[in-house]
Motif scaffolding. Structure first.
Motif, PDB file in Angstrom:
ATOM      1  N   PHE A 196      17.360  29.109  49.394  1.00  0.00           N
ATOM      2  CA  PHE A 196      16.740  29.805  48.280  1.00  0.00           C
ATOM      3  C   PHE A 196      16.249  31.158  48.774  1.00  0.00           C
ATOM      4  CE2 PHE A 196      13.111  30.487  45.356  1.00  0.00           C
ATOM      5  CZ  PHE A 196      13.841  30.540  44.181  1.00  0.00           C
ATOM      6  N   ASP A 197      16.748  32.211  48.210  1.00  0.00           N
ATOM      7  CA  ASP A 197      16.414  33.564  48.638  1.00  0.00           C
ATOM      8  C   ASP A 197      15.226  34.100  47.839  1.00  0.00           C
ATOM      9  OD1 ASP A 197      16.357  36.099  49.650  1.00  0.00           O
ATOM     10  OD2 ASP A 197      18.383  36.640  48.998  1.00  0.00           O
ATOM     11  N   THR A 198      14.041  33.776  48.283  1.00  0.00           N
ATOM     12  CA  THR A 198      12.826  34.159  47.580  1.00  0.00           C
ATOM     13  C   THR A 198      12.718  35.669  47.436  1.00  0.00           C
ATOM     14  OG1 THR A 198      11.753  32.216  48.500  1.00  0.00           O
ATOM     15  CG2 THR A 198      10.326  33.863  47.533  1.00  0.00           C
ATOM     16  N   ALA A 199      13.086  36.410  48.467  1.00  0.00           N
ATOM     17  CA  ALA A 199      12.989  37.868  48.422  1.00  0.00           C
ATOM     18  C   ALA A 199      13.836  38.452  47.294  1.00  0.00           C
ATOM     19  CB  ALA A 199      13.410  38.458  49.759  1.00  0.00           C
ATOM     20  N   LYS A 200      14.947  37.835  47.024  1.00  0.00           N
ATOM     21  CA  LYS A 200      15.831  38.301  45.955  1.00  0.00           C
ATOM     22  C   LYS A 200      15.200  38.071  44.581  1.00  0.00           C
ATOM     23  CE  LYS A 200      20.354  37.256  43.969  1.00  0.00           C
ATOM     24  NZ  LYS A 200      21.552  36.413  44.113  1.00  0.00           N
ATOM     25  N   TYR A 201      14.599  36.923  44.389  1.00  0.00           N
ATOM     26  CA  TYR A 201      14.084  36.549  43.075  1.00  0.00           C
ATOM     27  C   TYR A 201      12.690  37.080  42.772  1.00  0.00           C
ATOM     28  CZ  TYR A 201      18.162  33.597  42.958  1.00  0.00           C
ATOM     29  OH  TYR A 201      19.449  33.157  42.971  1.00  0.00           O
ATOM     30  N   LEU A 206       7.610  43.166  48.334  1.00  0.00           N
ATOM     31  CA  LEU A 206       8.711  43.165  47.372  1.00  0.00           C
ATOM     32  C   LEU A 206       8.265  42.768  45.969  1.00  0.00           C
ATOM     33  CD1 LEU A 206      11.442  41.393  49.527  1.00  0.00           C
ATOM     34  CD2 LEU A 206      11.281  43.844  48.992  1.00  0.00           C
ATOM     35  N   ALA A 207       7.099  42.147  45.881  1.00  0.00           N
ATOM     36  CA  ALA A 207       6.598  41.633  44.605  1.00  0.00           C
ATOM     37  C   ALA A 207       5.966  42.753  43.783  1.00  0.00           C
ATOM     38  CB  ALA A 207       5.565  40.540  44.866  1.00  0.00           C
ATOM     39  N   ASN A 208       5.755  42.458  42.503  1.00  0.00           N
ATOM     40  CA  ASN A 208       5.120  43.453  41.636  1.00  0.00           C
ATOM     41  C   ASN A 208       3.639  43.603  41.978  1.00  0.00           C
ATOM     42  OD1 ASN A 208       3.399  41.696  40.025  1.00  0.00           O
ATOM     43  ND2 ASN A 208       5.233  40.995  39.008  1.00  0.00           N
ATOM     44  N   ASP A 209       3.002  44.607  41.391  1.00  0.00           N
ATOM     45  CA  ASP A 209       1.602  44.884  41.715  1.00  0.00           C
ATOM     46  C   ASP A 209       0.625  43.892  41.089  1.00  0.00           C
ATOM     47  OD1 ASP A 209       1.947  45.764  39.110  1.00  0.00           O
ATOM     48  OD2 ASP A 209       0.912  47.672  39.413  1.00  0.00           O
ATOM     49  N   LYS A 210       1.148  42.924  40.336  1.00  0.00           N
ATOM     50  CA  LYS A 210       0.306  41.867  39.763  1.00  0.00           C
ATOM     51  C   LYS A 210       0.360  40.599  40.618  1.00  0.00           C
ATOM     52  CE  LYS A 210       2.338  42.707  35.676  1.00  0.00           C
ATOM     53  NZ  LYS A 210       2.785  42.385  34.322  1.00  0.00           N
ATOM     54  N   THR A 211       0.891  40.723  41.826  1.00  0.00           N
ATOM     55  CA  THR A 211       1.007  39.571  42.722  1.00  0.00           C
ATOM     56  C   THR A 211      -0.104  39.622  43.754  1.00  0.00           C
ATOM     57  OG1 THR A 211       3.397  39.543  42.435  1.00  0.00           O
ATOM     58  CG2 THR A 211       2.525  38.367  44.338  1.00  0.00           C
ATOM     59  N   ASN A 256       6.319  37.289  57.539  1.00  0.00           N
ATOM     60  CA  ASN A 256       7.319  37.144  56.478  1.00  0.00           C
ATOM     61  C   ASN A 256       6.660  37.109  55.108  1.00  0.00           C
ATOM     62  OD1 ASN A 256       9.482  37.163  58.198  1.00  0.00           O
ATOM     63  ND2 ASN A 256       9.601  34.940  58.355  1.00  0.00           N
ATOM     64  N   CYS A 257       5.507  36.510  55.029  1.00  0.00           N
ATOM     65  CA  CYS A 257       4.770  36.441  53.773  1.00  0.00           C
ATOM     66  C   CYS A 257       4.357  37.842  53.326  1.00  0.00           C
ATOM     67  CB  CYS A 257       3.554  35.551  53.951  1.00  0.00           C
ATOM     68  SG  CYS A 257       2.557  35.395  52.488  1.00  0.00           S
ATOM     69  N   LYS A 258       3.902  38.658  54.243  1.00  0.00           N
ATOM     70  CA  LYS A 258       3.508  40.025  53.911  1.00  0.00           C
ATOM     71  C   LYS A 258       4.718  40.852  53.468  1.00  0.00           C
ATOM     72  CE  LYS A 258      -0.799  40.620  56.304  1.00  0.00           C
ATOM     73  NZ  LYS A 258      -1.576  41.515  57.141  1.00  0.00           N
ATOM     74  N   GLN A 273      11.503  39.884  43.136  1.00  0.00           N
ATOM     75  CA  GLN A 273      11.575  41.224  42.566  1.00  0.00           C
ATOM     76  C   GLN A 273      11.785  41.196  41.047  1.00  0.00           C
ATOM     77  OE1 GLN A 273      14.005  43.974  45.008  1.00  0.00           O
ATOM     78  NE2 GLN A 273      14.100  42.251  46.438  1.00  0.00           N
ATOM     79  N   LYS A 274      12.211  40.057  40.523  1.00  0.00           N
ATOM     80  CA  LYS A 274      12.454  39.913  39.089  1.00  0.00           C
ATOM     81  C   LYS A 274      11.236  39.385  38.328  1.00  0.00           C
ATOM     82  CE  LYS A 274      17.343  39.106  39.838  1.00  0.00           C
ATOM     83  NZ  LYS A 274      18.486  38.240  39.594  1.00  0.00           N
ATOM     84  N   VAL A 275      10.216  38.948  39.035  1.00  0.00           N
ATOM     85  CA  VAL A 275       9.019  38.397  38.408  1.00  0.00           C
ATOM     86  C   VAL A 275       8.166  39.548  37.882  1.00  0.00           C
ATOM     87  CG1 VAL A 275       6.917  37.054  38.790  1.00  0.00           C
ATOM     88  CG2 VAL A 275       9.049  36.397  39.923  1.00  0.00           C
ATOM     89  N   THR A 276       7.771  39.456  36.616  1.00  0.00           N
ATOM     90  CA  THR A 276       6.991  40.539  36.010  1.00  0.00           C
ATOM     91  C   THR A 276       5.563  40.124  35.645  1.00  0.00           C
ATOM     92  OG1 THR A 276       7.841  39.984  33.815  1.00  0.00           O
ATOM     93  CG2 THR A 276       9.044  41.665  35.076  1.00  0.00           C
TER      94      THR A 276
END
Length: 70
Positions: free
Chosen positions: A1-6, A36-41, A29-31, A8-11
């Motif tokens: 499961f490629d978490t880094a890929k997905y 890569l995540a949105n600013d609401k993460t 790796n967590c950092k 980026q799609k979470v809004t």
């Protein structure tokens, strides 16, 4: 499961829980994932959490309860 890929799609608002004593998935790796995540993460680092016990820590229980009752 490629978490880094997905991630980026979470809004929506989201949370990343990570145990600082996790030897399988490093905190570095967590950092990277957080960048890569949105600013609401939000990253919630569990001081004594490992890969296997994170949900059993008081810090996790308190954090998840706070999130769910906000």
């Amino acid at each position: 499961f490629d978490t880094a890929k997905y991630i980026q799609k979470v809004t929506c608002q989201s949370y990343i829980f990570h145990g600082k004593k996790d030897n399988l998935n490093t905190f570095i790796n967590c950092k990277k994932l957080l960048k890569l995540a949105n600013d609401k993460t939000e990253l919630i680092a569990i001081e004594d959490g490992t890969h296997f016990n994170i949900r059993n820590t008081q810090e996790y229980q308190h954090s998840i309860t706070t999130i769910l009752t906000a």
